[in-house]
Scaffold this active site. Sequence first.
Site, mmCIF file in Angstrom:
data_model
loop_
_atom_site.group_PDB
_atom_site.id
_atom_site.type_symbol
_atom_site.label_atom_id
_atom_site.label_comp_id
_atom_site.label_asym_id
_atom_site.label_seq_id
_atom_site.Cartn_x
_atom_site.Cartn_y
_atom_site.Cartn_z
ATOM 1 N N CYS A 1 -3.785 -0.430 11.284
ATOM 2 C CA CYS A 1 -3.496 -1.247 10.093
ATOM 3 C C CYS A 1 -2.777 -2.537 10.486
ATOM 4 C CB CYS A 1 -2.664 -0.461 9.091
ATOM 5 S SG CYS A 1 -3.561 0.925 8.382
ATOM 6 N N PHE B 1 -2.916 8.416 16.875
ATOM 7 C CA PHE B 1 -3.832 9.508 17.199
ATOM 8 C C PHE B 1 -3.101 10.678 17.830
ATOM 9 C CE2 PHE B 1 -6.522 5.790 16.992
ATOM 10 C CZ PHE B 1 -7.511 6.253 16.156
ATOM 11 N N GLU B 2 -2.136 10.349 18.686
ATOM 12 C CA GLU B 2 -1.539 11.423 19.452
ATOM 13 C C GLU B 2 -0.769 12.413 18.580
ATOM 14 O OE1 GLU B 2 -0.214 10.432 23.326
ATOM 15 O OE2 GLU B 2 1.597 11.572 22.937
ATOM 16 N N THR B 3 -0.094 11.892 17.554
ATOM 17 C CA THR B 3 0.644 12.817 16.687
ATOM 18 C C THR B 3 -0.325 13.744 15.961
ATOM 19 O OG1 THR B 3 0.977 10.793 15.430
ATOM 20 C CG2 THR B 3 2.930 11.955 16.118
ATOM 21 N N ARG C 1 0.798 -1.238 0.000
ATOM 22 C CA ARG C 1 0.000 0.000 0.000
ATOM 23 C C ARG C 1 0.823 1.278 0.000
ATOM 24 N NH1 ARG C 1 0.708 -1.774 5.016
ATOM 25 N NH2 ARG C 1 0.795 -0.368 6.796
#
Length: 341
Positions: A184, A128-130, A67
Amino acid sequence: MTLERYSRQILFPGVGEAGQRKIRQATVGLLGLGALGSTLADLMTRSGVGRLVAVDRDIVEPSNLHRQTLYTQADADAGLPKAVAARKRLREINPDVDIECLSLDLGPDNALDVFEECDLILDGADGFETRYLLNDVAIHLGIPWIYGACVAARGMTATIIPGATPCLTCLFPEPPPPGSQETCETGGVIPPVATLVASLQATEALKLLVGDRPSLRRGLLSIELWPFRTVLIGESALPSPDCPACQGRKLRFLAGSAESRSARLCGRNVVQIVPREPLGRSLRELAPRLESLGRVRTMEGVLHLEIDGLTLTLFPDGRALVRGTDDPGRARGLYSRLFGS
Ligand SMILES: [Zn+2]
């Protein structure tokens, strides 16, 4: 710069010659050179931005290749940092563009330096945090950023303009607890959802770069490709008046006070990761989801996972020890990919 290269894009009335000149003058930031980041970097480079500043902390691995469209088997065989492999490929695609790819772990200490000259930032982050850090950076710098995420066959995107649209904290006040969401690594992903979400982000970026704000798509777009369904919410939403980030300008993630994944070297080749919040799932629930990735053993109330030459030991509160590296960024990257934090 020869305009011939961009002639088909200039013919499109939304861009035109004046728009192409604006694209050429722009500096675009990109967080992450994974699945979304590959397509975003490719499209921005082909579109002829003046400068692309991209950041990624990982190396190319064989499981990325289905991908992450910038990379080849040879890149994975050599274990090249994504920033190195991407820069080479992007330079080959379009030598007009000033390509700056940085191999680093974005954190509160370096985020402003990395993105301070950017006109907008594209989100290809894997945790998420970044993204909350990116939200803080964009508010601080007063520039738009374009949120994008995908897992399995689902994707989400929103264009965030500080002060004009809801920001990430307006939409989701807190990051989800680690392990509560699929990533993922645990839920898999199909390539088309990544290229689709990145293409939607790149389109909004072009509109911003040429200055056509009325044509921007408003709201948070969710796409499920398999089976097919789309949902667009909050098309006319405004920033939440009591949002601590975009209204109160309390930028916790940029200040470092909200950083959950404090990672530090403890002993030789062992990094400890301490999340700010406990795990969103029990070890018993997590174990089956990790089994396809490596050898999993659960004993004495802890879970051991052998993956990518590293051994991750996970405690019920979410704390982890990663053995086999002395690089806190690599350990944090693994934790983030597995648990989405
Ligand atoms: Zn907000």
